[in-house]
Design a protein around this motif. Structure first.
Motif, PDB file in Angstrom:
ATOM      1  N   THR A   3       1.161  -1.391  -0.194  1.00 19.38           N
ATOM      2  CA  THR A   3      -0.027   0.240  -0.242  1.00 19.38           C
ATOM      3  C   THR A   3       0.846   1.035   0.344  1.00 19.38           C
ATOM      4  O   THR A   3       2.032   1.116   0.548  1.00 19.38           O
ATOM      5  N   ASN A   5       0.512   6.103   0.205  1.00 20.11           N
ATOM      6  CA  ASN A   5      -0.267   6.676   0.164  1.00 20.11           C
ATOM      7  C   ASN A   5       0.147   7.649  -0.117  1.00 20.11           C
ATOM      8  O   ASN A   5       1.257   8.133  -0.776  1.00 20.11           O
ATOM      9  N   PRO A  29      -4.378   5.540   1.248  1.00 15.59           N
ATOM     10  CA  PRO A  29      -3.385   4.308   1.201  1.00 15.59           C
ATOM     11  C   PRO A  29      -4.347   3.798   0.066  1.00 15.59           C
ATOM     12  O   PRO A  29      -5.380   3.232  -0.011  1.00 15.59           O
ATOM     13  N   CYS A  30      -3.191   3.772  -0.745  1.00 17.03           N
ATOM     14  CA  CYS A  30      -3.811   2.776  -1.821  1.00 17.03           C
ATOM     15  C   CYS A  30      -3.259   1.180  -2.597  1.00 17.03           C
ATOM     16  O   CYS A  30      -1.796   1.589  -2.568  1.00 17.03           O
ATOM     17  N   PRO A  31      -3.472   0.406  -1.999  1.00 14.69           N
ATOM     18  CA  PRO A  31      -3.058  -0.452  -2.548  1.00 14.69           C
ATOM     19  C   PRO A  31      -2.401  -0.100  -4.445  1.00 14.69           C
ATOM     20  O   PRO A  31      -2.947   0.324  -5.204  1.00 14.69           O
ATOM     21  N   GLU A  32      -1.849  -1.392  -5.032  1.00 11.34           N
ATOM     22  CA  GLU A  32      -0.687  -0.314  -6.393  1.00 11.34           C
ATOM     23  C   GLU A  32      -1.791  -1.137  -7.757  1.00 11.34           C
ATOM     24  O   GLU A  32      -2.203  -0.472  -8.437  1.00 11.34           O
ATOM     25  N   TRP A  34      -4.704  -0.185  -7.623  1.00 10.32           N
ATOM     26  CA  TRP A  34      -6.079   0.636  -7.432  1.00 10.32           C
ATOM     27  C   TRP A  34      -5.969   1.221  -8.892  1.00 10.32           C
ATOM     28  O   TRP A  34      -4.532   1.620  -9.432  1.00 10.32           O
TER      29      TRP A  34
END
Lengths: 247, 132, 113
Positions: A3, A5, A29-32, A34
Motif C-alpha cells: 500500500t 500513500n 492509502p492505495c493498494p498498487e 488501484w
C-alpha cells in the motif's frame, strides 16, 4: 500486497458557496492495483462525503469518469496508481464549464453530436423484407470509429476547441466520418454542408492531442484529416460540375 | 439549488505553454517560416539568374560563403528534418489510410515507403545539382 | 453548397507540405554546401541557366516554389491564430497576397530566362 500513500490534490467547486475553484488535499492509502477512480471513491466513502464526481461502470465502457489526471485527460477507471508519482492532481476535464467539483457541463458537445446527423440517411426507401448488407471489408473502413464512448477526453485535449468552442470538435466530427464511410449511408453530401463549412474540419490544425489521449484508440485526428481531403476533393468536384448533387 | 457553472480562463497567447505536446506542435508549425524563407531566397536566386549577368551570379554565390550562413543552414536543416519532414511522414498514413481487402495496411509500411521515396528524391536532387 | 473556400487553400497546404517534406532537406543541403564553399557543379551560372531554360526545369522550379509558398502561407495563418491574433480575415488576405506575389514573381523570372 503493498500500500502506498497517495497525496491527491483535487479541484473543488461548490456553485452555491465558491467564487472560484480551489484545490483540496487528501491522503489516500492505495493498494498498487488501484486506479484513480478507486482512490476517489475512498475519499468519498471515508474522508469527505461532499466530493462530487461522475462514474458508473469502472470498466472503460460507460465513458463517464473522464478527468484531468496530472494535466492529462484520462478515464480514471483505467489510470493505475502504480503508473503515477506520489502526488496526483485531479481536475475536471479542461475546456468545459465546471458544474460542481469534478463534474463538467457537456451540453455544448451533446448539441454538436446531434448537429452532425450521426445516423444512416437514405435517399431511397429501404428494400422490403431485406436489410442493407455490409461486407467485412466495408465494415473495416470505419470500425475503429464506432469505438467512441463519448468520454470527451478528446475535447479536453483539443486546444482549438478550448480557444473557440464554435469548432465542432474531434468526437462529433469523427462520428460523422463514421457514417460518411458507411456503405449503407447516402447522407455524405448533406453532412458535408456542416462538416466542411467554417467551424467544421478546417478549424482543426492537427495538433493530434485528441488521438493521443483517446482511451479507446478511436483516432479522431486521422478521421479529421481524411475529412479535409474529402472536403478539398468534393469542392473541386462541385466547381467542375462533376457531381449530380445540388449546387 | 442554483446552477452557476464556472468557466476556467484560457490564455489566447500562451495556451501552448501548458504541456509538452502543445509546445512540439507550435515548433512544428513554426517550420513555415523556414519554408517561406527558403522559397523567397530561391526566388531571389532566380531573379539574379534571370538578369543574365554571370558577374552578378558569381558575386551572389560568393556572398553565401561565410561561416554564419553555414551554421544557419546546418541548424535550419536539422530543425526542418525533426519538425517538418519526419513528423509529416509519421502523420501521412492518418490522412491517407490504405485498406487491402478487409485488412488495413499497417501504418509502418506507408511510413517506410515515405522514407525510401525521400532518400531516392534527395539523392536525385543532389545528383541533378552536381553535388554527388 | 457550403464547402468553405478553406478547402482550396488547405488542398494547396497539404500538397505543399508533402512536397517540402521531400524536397526541402536536399534544397537546404545545397545552400549549406554553397555556404561552405563547396558549390555544386550545376549551380554554376551556365549550368543552372541551362537547367532553368528547359521546360522541364521551369516546370519543376515553378511547381516546387508555388506549392511551398502556399503551404507556408496557410501554416503562417494558423500560427498567427495560435499566437492569439484573431483578425483571421485580415491575416488570411495578407499571407495569401504575399504567396500570390511570390508565385507571380516565380513565373515572371522563369519566363524571362
Amino acid at each position: 500486497m503493498s500500500t502506498r500513500n497517495l497525496e491527491l490534490e483535487v479541484m473543488r467547486y461548490d456553485p452555491e458557496k465558491d467564487e472560484a475553484p480551489y484545490f483540496q488535499k487528501y491522503t489516500v492509502p492505495c493498494p498498487e492495483e488501484w486506479v484513480i477512480l478507486d482512490a476517489l471513491n475512498y475519499v468519498r466513502d471515508e474522508l469527505d462525503t461532499t466530493l462530487a464526481f461522475r462514474w458508473s461502470c469502472h470498466m472503460m465502457v460507460c465513458g463517464s469518469c473522464g478527468m484531468m489526471v496530472n494535466g492529462e485527460p484520462s478515464l480514471t477507471c483505467k489510470t493505475f496508481i502504480r503508473d503515477l508519482p506520489d502526488k496526483v492532481r485531479i481536475e475536471p476535464l479542461e475546456n468545459f464549464p465546471i458544474e460542481r467539483d469534478l463534474i463538467v457541463v457537456f451540453d455544448d458537445v451533446i448539441q454538436k453530436l446531434h448537429k452532425v446527423q450521426p445516423y444512416i440517411m437514405r435517399k431511397d426507401a429501404p428494400p422490403e423484407d431485406k436489410e442493407f448488407t455490409q461486407t467485412p471489408a466495408q465494415l473495416m473502413k470505419f470500425k475503429q470509429l464506432t469505438m467512441c464512448i463519448n468520454c470527451m477526453c478528446c475535447y479536453a485535449a483539443c486546444p482549438q476547441y478550448g480557444l473557440d468552442n464554435n469548432f465542432i470538435g474531434p468526437a462529433a466530427l469523427a462520428l460523422a466520418h463514421r457514417y460518411n464511410l458507411d456503405n449503407r449511408d447516402q447522407g455524405k453530401s448533406e453532412r458535408l454542408d456542416i462538416l466542411a463549412d467554417y467551424d467544421g474540419v478546417w478549424e482543426c490544425s492537427f495538433v493530434g492531442a485528441c488521438s493521443e489521449v483517446c482511451p479507446k484508440h478511436v483516432d479522431p485526428a486521422a478521421a479529421l484529416q481524411q475529412m479535409k481531403v474529402d472536403g478539398a476533393v468534393e469542392y473541386w468536384k462541385q466547381k467542375l460540375g462533376m457531381t449530380g448533387e445540388k449546387k | 439549488m442554483s446552477r452557476r457553472p464556472y468557466v476556467r480562463p484560457i490564455s489566447k497567447t500562451t495556451w501552448f505553454m501548458r504541456n509538452g505536446r502543445y509546445k512540439i506542435y507550435v515548433l512544428r508549425e513554426l517550420t513555415s517560416f523556414l519554408v517561406a524563407f527558403y522559397s523567397f531566397y530561391t526566388i531571389c536566386a532566380l531573379a539574379i539568374l534571370a538578369s543574365g549577368s554571370v558577374e552578378k551570379w558569381d558575386s551572389f554565390i560568393t556572398a553565401q560563403q561565410c561561416t554564419g550562413w553555414a551554421i544557419f543552414h546546418a541548424v535550419a536543416l536539422l530543425y526542418f528534418l525533426f519538425f517538418q519532414t519526419f513528423p509529416w511522414f509519421k502523420l501521412a498514413p492518418k490522412a491517407m489510410p490504405v485498406q487491402v481487402g478487409d485488412k488495413k495496411l499497417p501504418d509502418s509500411y506507408i511510413i517506410v515507403g515515405h522514407y525510401v521515396a525521400w532518400i531516392f528524391i534527395s539523392v536525385f536532387i543532389l545528383w541533378l545539382a552536381g553535388a554527388l | 453548397m457550403t464547402i468553405a473556400k478553406k478547402a482550396v487553400v488547405w488542398g494547396l497546404f497539404a500538397a505543399g507540405g508533402t512536397l517540402t517534406s521531400f524536397v526541402y532537406p536536399a534544397l537546404i543541403v545545397l545552400f549549406l554546401l554553397t555556404s561552405m564553399g563547396m558549390v555544386p557543379a550545376n549551380l554554376q551560372f551556365d549550368q543552372f541557366y541551362a537547367f532553368a531554360s528547359s521546360w522541364v526545369g521551369k516546370l519543376c522550379l515553378f511547381v516546387v516554389l508555388f506549392l511551398s509558398l502556399w503551404h507556408a502561407a496557410h501554416r503562417l495563418r494558423v500560427v498567427v491564430h495560435d499566437f492569439g491574433i484573431r483578425q483571421d480575415k485580415l491575416v488570411a488576405r495578407a499571407v495569401y497576397t504575399v504567396a500570390s506575389l511570390g508565385t507571380v514573381l516565380t513565373a515572371f523570372y522563369l519566363l524571362t530566362i
